[in-house]
Design a protein around this motif. Structure first.
Motif, PDB file in Angstrom:
ATOM      1  N   PHE A  93      16.574  43.354  24.749  1.00 15.30           N
ATOM      2  CA  PHE A  93      16.855  42.306  25.725  1.00 15.30           C
ATOM      3  C   PHE A  93      18.082  42.685  26.544  1.00 15.30           C
ATOM      4  O   PHE A  93      19.051  43.242  26.008  1.00 15.30           O
ATOM      5  CB  PHE A  93      17.110  40.963  25.032  1.00 15.30           C
ATOM      6  CG  PHE A  93      15.866  40.300  24.513  1.00 15.30           C
ATOM      7  CD1 PHE A  93      15.133  39.454  25.312  1.00 15.30           C
ATOM      8  CD2 PHE A  93      15.426  40.546  23.224  1.00 15.30           C
ATOM      9  CE1 PHE A  93      13.973  38.845  24.834  1.00 15.30           C
ATOM     10  CE2 PHE A  93      14.277  39.948  22.731  1.00 15.30           C
ATOM     11  CZ  PHE A  93      13.553  39.098  23.550  1.00 15.30           C
ATOM     12  N   ARG A 112       8.939  42.443  24.990  1.00  9.35           N
ATOM     13  CA  ARG A 112      10.164  42.083  24.265  1.00  9.35           C
ATOM     14  C   ARG A 112       9.993  40.806  23.441  1.00  9.35           C
ATOM     15  O   ARG A 112      10.544  40.688  22.344  1.00  9.35           O
ATOM     16  CB  ARG A 112      11.345  41.938  25.231  1.00  9.35           C
ATOM     17  CG  ARG A 112      11.224  40.789  26.241  1.00  9.35           C
ATOM     18  CD  ARG A 112      12.238  40.965  27.375  1.00  9.35           C
ATOM     19  NE  ARG A 112      12.248  39.848  28.306  1.00  9.35           N
ATOM     20  CZ  ARG A 112      11.337  39.629  29.239  1.00  9.35           C
ATOM     21  NH1 ARG A 112      10.310  40.465  29.366  1.00  9.35           N
ATOM     22  NH2 ARG A 112      11.432  38.594  30.054  1.00  9.35           N
ATOM     23  N   TRP A 113       9.202  39.825  23.940  1.00 12.02           N
ATOM     24  CA  TRP A 113       9.042  38.585  23.185  1.00 12.02           C
ATOM     25  C   TRP A 113       8.147  38.791  21.970  1.00 12.02           C
ATOM     26  O   TRP A 113       8.351  38.160  20.921  1.00 12.02           O
ATOM     27  CB  TRP A 113       8.502  37.486  24.098  1.00 12.02           C
ATOM     28  CG  TRP A 113       9.462  37.156  25.205  1.00 12.02           C
ATOM     29  CD1 TRP A 113       9.329  37.448  26.530  1.00 12.02           C
ATOM     30  CD2 TRP A 113      10.744  36.530  25.062  1.00 12.02           C
ATOM     31  NE1 TRP A 113      10.437  37.022  27.230  1.00 12.02           N
ATOM     32  CE2 TRP A 113      11.318  36.449  26.358  1.00 12.02           C
ATOM     33  CE3 TRP A 113      11.453  36.014  23.982  1.00 12.02           C
ATOM     34  CZ2 TRP A 113      12.567  35.885  26.579  1.00 12.02           C
ATOM     35  CZ3 TRP A 113      12.704  35.459  24.203  1.00 12.02           C
ATOM     36  CH2 TRP A 113      13.243  35.389  25.489  1.00 12.02           C
ATOM     37  N   HIS A 138      10.470  46.303  27.710  1.00 16.40           N
ATOM     38  CA  HIS A 138      10.822  45.025  28.307  1.00 16.40           C
ATOM     39  C   HIS A 138       9.613  44.097  28.386  1.00 16.40           C
ATOM     40  O   HIS A 138       9.718  42.886  28.155  1.00 16.40           O
ATOM     41  CB  HIS A 138      11.404  45.257  29.701  1.00 16.40           C
ATOM     42  CG  HIS A 138      11.866  44.002  30.373  1.00 16.40           C
ATOM     43  ND1 HIS A 138      13.056  43.391  30.047  1.00 16.40           N
ATOM     44  CD2 HIS A 138      11.304  43.234  31.345  1.00 16.40           C
ATOM     45  CE1 HIS A 138      13.208  42.308  30.790  1.00 16.40           C
ATOM     46  NE2 HIS A 138      12.157  42.190  31.595  1.00 16.40           N
ATOM     47  N   GLU A 184      19.629  37.679  28.856  1.00 13.87           N
ATOM     48  CA  GLU A 184      18.637  37.033  27.998  1.00 13.87           C
ATOM     49  C   GLU A 184      19.029  37.051  26.525  1.00 13.87           C
ATOM     50  O   GLU A 184      18.363  36.412  25.700  1.00 13.87           O
ATOM     51  CB  GLU A 184      17.271  37.718  28.149  1.00 13.87           C
ATOM     52  CG  GLU A 184      16.506  37.318  29.383  1.00 13.87           C
ATOM     53  CD  GLU A 184      15.071  37.807  29.365  1.00 13.87           C
ATOM     54  OE1 GLU A 184      14.181  37.063  29.814  1.00 13.87           O
ATOM     55  OE2 GLU A 184      14.827  38.943  28.892  1.00 13.87           O
ATOM     56  N   GLN A 185      20.079  37.763  26.177  1.00 16.67           N
ATOM     57  CA  GLN A 185      20.461  37.872  24.770  1.00 16.67           C
ATOM     58  C   GLN A 185      20.828  36.533  24.125  1.00 16.67           C
ATOM     59  O   GLN A 185      20.409  36.270  22.986  1.00 16.67           O
ATOM     60  CB  GLN A 185      21.602  38.881  24.616  1.00 16.67           C
ATOM     61  CG  GLN A 185      21.144  40.321  24.780  1.00 16.67           C
ATOM     62  CD  GLN A 185      22.299  41.305  24.860  1.00 16.67           C
ATOM     63  OE1 GLN A 185      23.472  40.912  24.799  1.00 16.67           O
ATOM     64  NE2 GLN A 185      21.983  42.582  25.027  1.00 16.67           N
ATOM     65  N   ALA A 207      17.578  34.834  23.232  1.00 17.61           N
ATOM     66  CA  ALA A 207      16.896  35.533  22.142  1.00 17.61           C
ATOM     67  C   ALA A 207      17.616  35.325  20.813  1.00 17.61           C
ATOM     68  O   ALA A 207      16.971  35.120  19.768  1.00 17.61           O
ATOM     69  CB  ALA A 207      16.798  37.024  22.464  1.00 17.61           C
TER      70      ALA A 207
END
Length: 536
Positions: free
Chosen positions: A146, A23-24, A20, A150-151, A154
């Motif tokens: 994600f 993740r970015w 997590h 937040e999906q 993303a």
């Protein structure tokens, strides 16, 4: 979607904290991996004129061979997408992603060294084989790093990377073609693939379906055979500009029959490769149809716009690439923010307006002439990009969140399979309309040419211009006739594209959910479970 009975507790479905936190960065790597697939196709679109030129500038590819250089990739890519998604779910998405990037890089190096159109077509097929393992895996990994809330953001950024590829591809292709030989447009993929491989090894976690169940070899085989036959029939029909011939109808009808058998088998199997009952949900089916329809319309226009910009307008490959930047810029600007508009107005309203913009942008091509101001072209490309940016993220979210998280590879494969089949159908059908209309108009202007030259000159605008160039000043009237014939053919094709986009307007307006259902999704409708720890 509710967690299946007997599944692990809800806490186990959460993303591991170590994953997590990065993740970015993982999303950045996934975008980079996706970029080389998109980059390759957008580069090829501006290089078709150069590849069609005689050696040593090009390899003398005919319009039919150029279509096959595009479609051999599409044929293999579309045929294996579903299988690649299933493999990712079973053996690990990271492994599949690494394999796909490596094959794609090798295929790119070989394509760069092609000595004939036949070799280029073959190596493009190898690139399609690798890309089939890349595309679904990137989206599947995204869904597994994600959380659900937040999906959408993303996925919007992921979709925006398509716009980035569209922007970088033509410009990169134009620069390479101005300074190097045509094969450099493929060779540039090799270092990009190498960097992507290293970044994936270091950052991307592995994930898979923790309970994949028994393998469904019959379903997998039926999906491959059915998709390959269907896409081949579509491509063959476009190549012949006639969908009534036996060589076209046989694979088309065979593909439909095999895919019908696939659906029948999956509905009755105790361990189906994909739960086909998802297609009974109007929102899911509408989202899949929207993806197919928008790419049907867009891919046909993308193919002929390269000839319009270079053969009719006389722009270089680099200038053509720069003119397409507004389309890409609109996607990069709006796709990551599409979720905000969907939250406010709902997927139905947003996608309907997006489809209307796409239809309007495509219809505008029917008004373009050899002297249309450049700023008008730029505005139209921006409108097209804006429309697409408000369609692709919402419908992709609808498809991906309809399936359990552990089936993310299958969901991604469904999304991309329909996109590729729609795109192949667009190139084939709209390409055949373009070719038939052009040949019908130009033939009356070729009477003074010898029989052999007359047949060659009538095949495409580039072929006509090549013959006219050999005639010197006497070829000027033929050049003008070629431009007129192509513009007339382009206008017909653009109107056909717009009509398909209007069908998409009706589909999304009738069947996608409105604002209230999307905004009030219950908390318990979280994706199904995933492994509690990611494997690096």
């Amino acid at each position: 979607m509710s967690t299946p009975s007997g599944g692990p507790p809800a806490a186990a479905s959460r993303v591991p904290e170590a994953v997590h936190r990065r993740r970015w960065a993982i999303l950045g790597v996934l975008m980079f991996s996706l970029l080389i697939v998109v980059l390759d196709n957008s580069i090829l679109n501006v290089a078709v004129k150069t590849i069609a030129a005689p050696a040593p500038e090009g390899i003398g590819a005919t319009q039919s061979q150029l279509e096959w250089a595009i479609n051999s990739y599409t044929l293999v890519f579309a045929g294996l997408l579903f299988t690649a998604g299933l493999l990712g779910d079973r053996i690990g998405r990271k492994k599949v992603l690494l394999f796909g990037i490596a094959v794609f890089g090798a295929g790119s190096a070989l394509a760069a060294m092609s000595g004939s159109p036949a070799e280029l077509i073959g190596y493009r097929a190898l690139m399609g084989f690798g890309a089939a393992f890349v595309m679904p895996a990137t989206l599947a990994v995204l869904m597994n790093v994600f959380e659900r809330d937040e999906q959408p953001k993303a996925i919007g950024i992921w979709a925006g990377s398509v716009g980035l590829g569209i922007a970088i591809g033509p410009i990169t292709g134009g620069l390479l073609l101005e300074h190097f030989w045509w094969g450099s447009i493929f060779l540039v993929n090799v270092p990009v693939a190498a960097v992507a491989l290293v970044a994936m090894v270091l950052l991307v976690p592995d994930s898979r379906d923790p309970r994949p169940g028994r393998l469904d070899p019959v379903g997998v085989l039926l999906s491959i055979v059915g998709l390959v036959l269907l896409v081949y029939g579509i491509i063959r029909g476009g190549e012949l500009a006639d969908f009534t011939k036996v060589s076209v109808l046989a694979p088309l009808l065979g593909g439909v029959a095999v895919l019908a058998g696939f659906v029948w088998h999956e509905k009755r199997s105790s361990h189906p490769a994909i739960d086909v009952t998802y297609f009974k949900k109007p929102a899911f089916a509408a989202a899949v149809a929207a993806i197919a329809l928008v790419f049907f319309a867009l891919m046909g226009v993308t193919f002929f716009s390269a000839f319009y910009l270079q053969s009719v307008r006389g722009y270089t490959a680099l200038q053509s690439g720069l003119l397409i930047v507004p389309l890409a810029a609109a996607q990069m600007i709006f796709a990551p923010r599409a979720r905000l508009v969907v939250d406010r107005f709902g997927a139905r309203a947003v996608c309907t307006v997006g489809m209307v913009l796409v239809a309007a942008g495509l219809a505008a091509f029917a008004l373009f002439t050899a002297g249309t101001p450049v700023w008008v072209l730029c505005v139209d490309y921006f409108v097209l990009g804006t429309g697409m940016a408000h369609i692709m993220p919402p419908v992709t979210v609808a498809i991906m969140q309809a399936l359990p998280r552990e089936k993310a590879g299958s969901g991604s494969a469904i999304n991309n399979t329909f996109r590729q089949v729609g795109g192949a159908l667009g190139v084939a059908v709209l390409g055949s309309v373009l070719s038939a209309s052009y040949r019908g108009d130009i033939e009356s202007h070729l009477g003074a040419l010898p029989a052999g030259a007359r047949d060659a000159a009538g095949e495409s605008i580039e072929a006509t211009l090549t013959v006219a160039g050999k005639l010197g000043p006497a070829g000027a009237p033929l050049v003008e006739s070629a431009h007129d014939a192509f513009l007339h053919a382009m206008h017909l094709t653009a109107l056909g594209s717009a009509a398909v986009a209007l069908i998409g307007v009706a589909v999304v307006a009738l069947f996608l959910p409105g604002r209230t259902p999307a905004a009030k999704a219950p908390q318990e409708d979280r994706p199904a479970t995933r492994e509690p720890a990611a494997r690096g």
